[in-house]
Design a protein around this motif. Structure first.
Motif, mmCIF file in Angstrom:
data_model
loop_
_atom_site.group_PDB
_atom_site.id
_atom_site.type_symbol
_atom_site.label_atom_id
_atom_site.label_comp_id
_atom_site.label_asym_id
_atom_site.label_seq_id
_atom_site.Cartn_x
_atom_site.Cartn_y
_atom_site.Cartn_z
ATOM 1 N N ALA A 1 0.837 -1.199 0.000
ATOM 2 C CA ALA A 1 0.000 0.000 0.000
ATOM 3 C C ALA A 1 0.874 1.252 0.000
ATOM 4 N N MET A 2 1.965 1.214 0.783
ATOM 5 C CA MET A 2 2.854 2.375 0.836
ATOM 6 C C MET A 2 3.499 2.647 -0.519
ATOM 7 N N ALA B 1 -5.429 4.603 8.572
ATOM 8 C CA ALA B 1 -4.799 5.326 9.677
ATOM 9 C C ALA B 1 -3.295 5.095 9.668
ATOM 10 N N GLY B 2 -2.902 3.851 9.373
ATOM 11 C CA GLY B 2 -1.480 3.524 9.347
ATOM 12 C C GLY B 2 -0.739 4.315 8.286
ATOM 13 N N LEU B 3 -1.340 4.406 7.088
ATOM 14 C CA LEU B 3 -0.707 5.159 6.006
ATOM 15 C C LEU B 3 -0.558 6.624 6.395
ATOM 16 N N GLY C 1 2.729 9.211 7.247
ATOM 17 C CA GLY C 1 2.783 10.390 6.389
ATOM 18 C C GLY C 1 2.523 10.105 4.932
ATOM 19 N N ALA C 2 2.041 8.881 4.630
ATOM 20 C CA ALA C 2 1.797 8.537 3.238
ATOM 21 C C ALA C 2 0.319 8.654 2.886
ATOM 22 N N GLU D 1 -8.027 13.262 11.122
ATOM 23 C CA GLU D 1 -7.893 11.877 10.724
ATOM 24 C C GLU D 1 -7.133 11.182 11.836
ATOM 25 N N LEU D 2 -7.576 9.981 12.220
ATOM 26 C CA LEU D 2 -7.035 9.340 13.415
ATOM 27 C C LEU D 2 -5.541 9.058 13.304
ATOM 28 N N GLY D 3 -5.104 8.532 12.133
ATOM 29 C CA GLY D 3 -3.693 8.177 11.982
ATOM 30 C C GLY D 3 -2.770 9.375 12.154
#
Lengths: 325, 600
Positions: free
Chosen positions: B153-154, B238-240, B244-245, B253-255
């Motif tokens: 995904a990154m 959220a992880g992305l 910062g991606a 936004e939660l991430g």
């Protein structure tokens, strides 16, 4: 004999396991079904009778042979030709619940063949569905039921309605009563006989239940290990069975009348494997009247008169009529 | 998705009794935990829709005066490094994450399910090019799935640049193989079901079979997976953003909130990171748990089966009087009196109601009845094998004068399998597939008569020989799957007769066997009973078996014995309407014969 509705000639179906070994499910059978006629196809599991029904509708591809139906050779027909013929050629399966899509209502299931077949307006389709449901003794209150909400008998009647709504010329009935309990079996057989009288469809009635076959068939074909071993009009085959396997089948019928004496059991053992069939009489291993000649090639169909044919070298010998032995 | 759910909510018009709506029925069936999950799900969906409007402070407007103020009366959850109210941002944030996750999941379901149906339907089919297309597609997926999802995904976001749309596509892309594989494996099994064949037979095209018949039946597993995937997609989004991606600040936004708060954690300003973290955890957990609840909505007709099968009440008037056993008859092997069996939970009408039976030495008693009359329950209660769902309410089951219901387990074990033995349908399925026939027989012999293995094995071989099985030694070494159905049932008969039992209780012993084999098995079984003097109870739906092999017959109807007597009497001149119906059905009397017509 006038032009038959279906003429099957030299039908063969082999399931190859590898390049050399195969299961001989159907080993060259020929038969005809006239318009409005019921041909009973009897045999035990492994005899290939269900495969015959599937091949007839091209649900599986036959290996060899021709199937003439209303001027088309079904065995060589293209997908488009086949789809165009589907309304004329229908099937009812053994397990009614399994053969109905669990997520479609009775209305959707019975109406579907019409949706596929033509651009019939939905009002006309609705009344056609209701009419068909009435013929199988179901009513408007069943329209929105799902298959699981119906009794086994109702499920099988829905399956029959779905098969007959396009007024097919031939319906393959693949063990339609085998998974049903006796009361429902008799009810479904009555219904099928009545519908044939009303709508004039021909039936290929596939079953291992000789009593049911005797009731509703005009002619009976007996299958064993992928061969038709005997074929004759019902009263003829019931009173004078000529093939030893037919006699074995008939003596295995347990009459519910305690006063009928059980004839002695003429066969031993079970149906052998269909792997790589040898060129000899298929019934050889279980036959009680076999001779040395039976090993030399498959016995030919002998014409015994009165449309009675049997594939046994000793079919011509005088045999006592059933019930006298 | 709508198409699959809508019909189930419709109320069945065929029933007269007032019925609760489907949603209500499902709600009543949920546990407290599941209700909490459902409520949490509703709150999440509500926040995603209206969250930003509820925010008490602006969510993107920085206020340097209020920087990093701790939770208090004005700012309930404190403020972040820009002085923005954390609670406001928290209320607004789910809209971004949940929306991206939902749309991305919808996209991957649409693509994955459509391709999955084709892959499953055409795999191994006769049209080779379609088969190869699906085969190549699947191998491509294998390569794709070999990469860790997050890295993939990154990379995708890195190629296409950051921003909500690109995050959405990346999340959809990494998730669609899940649905493709899921639908494919479902379709692989669905296409073998008779209704799929029936759909072809009534003239559907391949597309019609795929989308009208196969896909709707694959929906339930897809829906359950969807809720898990949405949770995962939220986490991924959220992880992305965290690295910062993904979605960049100041969009709530939660991430990115967690990312910006993380650096203050060590300085003691815990509130900036903790509340978004908790919220993210709760949302993901809720979605993951929702799958099970959604699954319940998707069973067709699930709500009505129990009610529509209500039986007509039984009247006591049909009950014949003179059928009590002559108590204490010297030759009596089994005498059942006043047996009542009820469902173990929730009461309801008894499954067996005051059943009286007796069997004499060497006698063969048939038990017949329509399906659901209680034949199998009767057989099981005689062997004291009722299980947990049924319970023996009253009555005596006297086996050679001893009440079986009063015996403790050890005493019972001595009798069962030696003097009182079962013989059930589908012999092949009852034999443990991992145990050779010989081992099974040796164990059974030694359980009741202590002897050495060698002696037991010899007895087993003799027993097989005596029932006409040639090359007994080879059979003893065989596993159950190597035997045909008829041979397996013969082995079961041999096992049941080893200890010369006084009574065999058989339930449909020849169901599933071919007619010529059935005949052989019955001849063998009845012959051996006559030889050894064993009595037999034979429960079956086939009146033919009873007429030809039994001496007496008892007719069971709705849990009661309505008629009993000699076979010649009961089956020839039945007195009870239930018996008459059975006899007529067995003889196919109502079926009009077509034989009168001329044959072509």
């Amino acid at each position: 004999m006038t032009e038959p509705l279906v003429a099957v000639a030299g039908l063969v179906k082999r399931f190859y396991i590898n390049a050399h070994d195969y299961i001989g499910a159907i080993n060259g059978i020929s038969f005809r079904i006239g318009r409005g006629e019921t041909l009973g196809l009897v045999g035990e599991s492994g005899s290939g009778k269900t495969t015959v029904g599937r091949c007839l509708l091209r649900l599986i591809e036959p290996t060899e042979g021709r199937i003439h139906f209303e001027g088309t050779d079904l065995a060589g027909a293209s997908r488009e030709q086949l789809r165009a013929l589907r309304p004329r050629l229908q099937i009812v399966f053994q397990d009614p619940l399994a053969s109905l899509n669990p997520r479609r209502t009775v209305r959707q299931a019975v109406g579907e063949p019409l949706v596929l077949q033509s651009s019939m307006p939905s009002v006309a389709r609705g009344s056609a569905v209701l009419d068909m449901l009435e013929r199988v003794h179901l009513g408007p209150h069943h329209l929105d039921c799902y298959p699981v909400e119906l009794t086994t008998s109702e499920q099988q009647r829905v399956a029959i309605a779905r098969a007959l709504i396009t007024r097919p010329a031939l319906v393959v009935l693949d063990e339609p009563t085998s998974s049903l309990d006796p009361a429902v079996r008799s009810e479904i057989l009555t219904l099928l006989a009545g519908l044939q009288a009303e709508l004039g469809a021909a039936y290929l009635f596939i079953s291992h239940d000789l009593m049911a076959v005797e009731r509703i068939s005009h002619r009976v074909a007996v299958m064993y290990l992928g061969h038709i071993v005997e074929i004759a009009p019902t009263p003829e085959i019931m009173s004078r069975p000529r093939h030893p396997y037919t006699r074995a089948l008939m003596s295995a019928v347990l009459s519910p009348d305690p006063h009928t004496r059980l004839p002695p059991n003429p066969v031993r053992g079970e149906i052998p494997s269909a792997l790589n069939p040898r060129p000899e009489c298929p019934f050889l291993s279980r036959c009680s009247i076999r001779m040395d000649d039976c090993r030399n090639g498959r016995p030919p169909m002998l014409d015994l008169g009165l449309h009675h044919y049997a594939a046994c070298l000793r079919a011509m010998e005088a045999v006592p009529a059933m019930g006298e032995c | 998705m709508n198409r699959a759910i809508a019909p189930q909510t419709r109320i069945n018009s065929g029933e007269s009794a007032p019925r609760k709506t489907r949603a209500r029925l499902v709600w009543n069936g949920l546990s407290t935990f599941q209700r909490i999950i459902l409520a949490g799900f509703m709150v999440t969906v509500f926040l995603a829709a209206f969250g930003p409007m509820l925010a008490p402070f602006p969510t993107t407007l920085a206020d340097p005066m209020q920087r990093l103020s701790p939770p208090g009366a004005k700012h309930l959850f404190g403020t972040d490094e820009n002085g923005i109210d954390v609670l406001s941002r928290l209320l607004a944030a789910p809209r971004t994450d949940v929306t991206i996750a939902l749309v991305a999941t919808a996209l991957s379901v649409a693509v994955g399910a459509a391709l999955g149906v084709f892959a499953g339907y055409f795999e191994g089919g006769t049209r080779r090019w379609l088969h190869w297309a699906s085969e190549i597609g699947l191998r491509f997926l294998d390569i794709l799935q070999a990469f860790p999802v997050f890295i993939l995904a990154m990379v995708l976001v890195a190629i296409r640049g950051t921003g909500p749309m690109n995050v959405l596509f990346a999340v959809a892309f990494v998730n669609f193989p899940v649905f493709l594989r899921l639908v494919r494996s479902e379709v692989l099994s669905l296409r073998e079901r008779p209704f799929a064949e029936a759909a072809l037979a009534i003239g559907n095209s391949d597309l019609g079979v795929c989308f009208r018949h196969l896909l709707p039946n694959a929906w339930p597993v897809v829906i359950v997976q969807v809720s898990v995937t949405v949770g995962f997609a939220i986490l991924l989004t959220a992880g992305l953003s965290f690295v910062g991606a993904g979605v960049s600040p100041p969009t709530p936004e939660l991430g990115s909130m967690i990312a910006s708060g993380a650096k203050f954690m060590i300085l003691g300003q815990w509130w900036v990171v903790m509340f978004p973290g908790l919220m993210l955890g709760l949302i993901v957990f809720t979605f993951a748990m929702m799958g099970e609840i959604l699954g319940r909505f998707l069973e067709p007709g699930h709500s009505s089966t129990a009610q529509s099968r209500a039986r007509s009440p039984v009247t006591a008037r049909n009950r014949p009087k003179a059928m009590e056993p002559k108590a204490g008859s010297p030759n009596e092997v089994l005498s059942v009196s006043g047996l009542v069996v009820k469902p173990a939970f929730g009461g309801g009408r008894p499954v067996l109601d005051r059943v009286d039976l007796h069997v004499e030495q060497g006698e063969i008693l048939g038990i017949v009845g329509p399906p659901g009359a209680g034949k199998s329950v009767l057989v099981r209660s005689i062997m004291v094998l009722l299980g947990d769902k049924l319970h023996h309410a009253e009555g005596r089951i006297a086996f050679r004068g001893e009440d079986l219901t009063g015996l403790d387990e050890r005493a019972l074990r001595r009798i069962l399998g030696r003097d009182l033995v079962p013989l059930l349908a589908n012999a092949k399925e009852q034999l443990n597939p991992l145990v050779r026939i010989g081992e099974l027989m040796v164990a059974h012999i030694r359980a009741h008569s202590p002897c050495s293995r060698r002696v037991a094995r010899q007895r087993a071989a003799d027993m097989l020989g005596s029932i006409g099985i040639t090359d007994a030694e080879r059979r003893l070494r065989a596993y159950p799957h190597e035997l045909s159905g008829g041979m397996a049932q013969r082995v079961c008969i041999a096992i049941s007769l080893i200890h010369r039992p006084a009574l065999i209780v058989a339930d449909e012993p020849t169901a599933g066997l071919d007619v010529t084999v059935q005949r052989q098995v019955l001849d063998l079984m009845i012959g051996l009973c006559e030889e050894t003097g064993a009595a037999q109870i034979l429960a079956t739906r086939d009146l033919g078996i009873v007429a030809q092999y039994c001496r007496r017959v008892a007719v069971l109807h709705e849990g009661r014995i309505v008629e009993t007597g000699l076979v010649e009497k009961v089956l020839v001149a039945p007195s009870h309407p239930a018996t008459r119906a059975l006899v007529e059905a067995a003889r196919l009397q109502s079926v009009p014969t077509t034989l009168a017509e001329a044959t072509p």
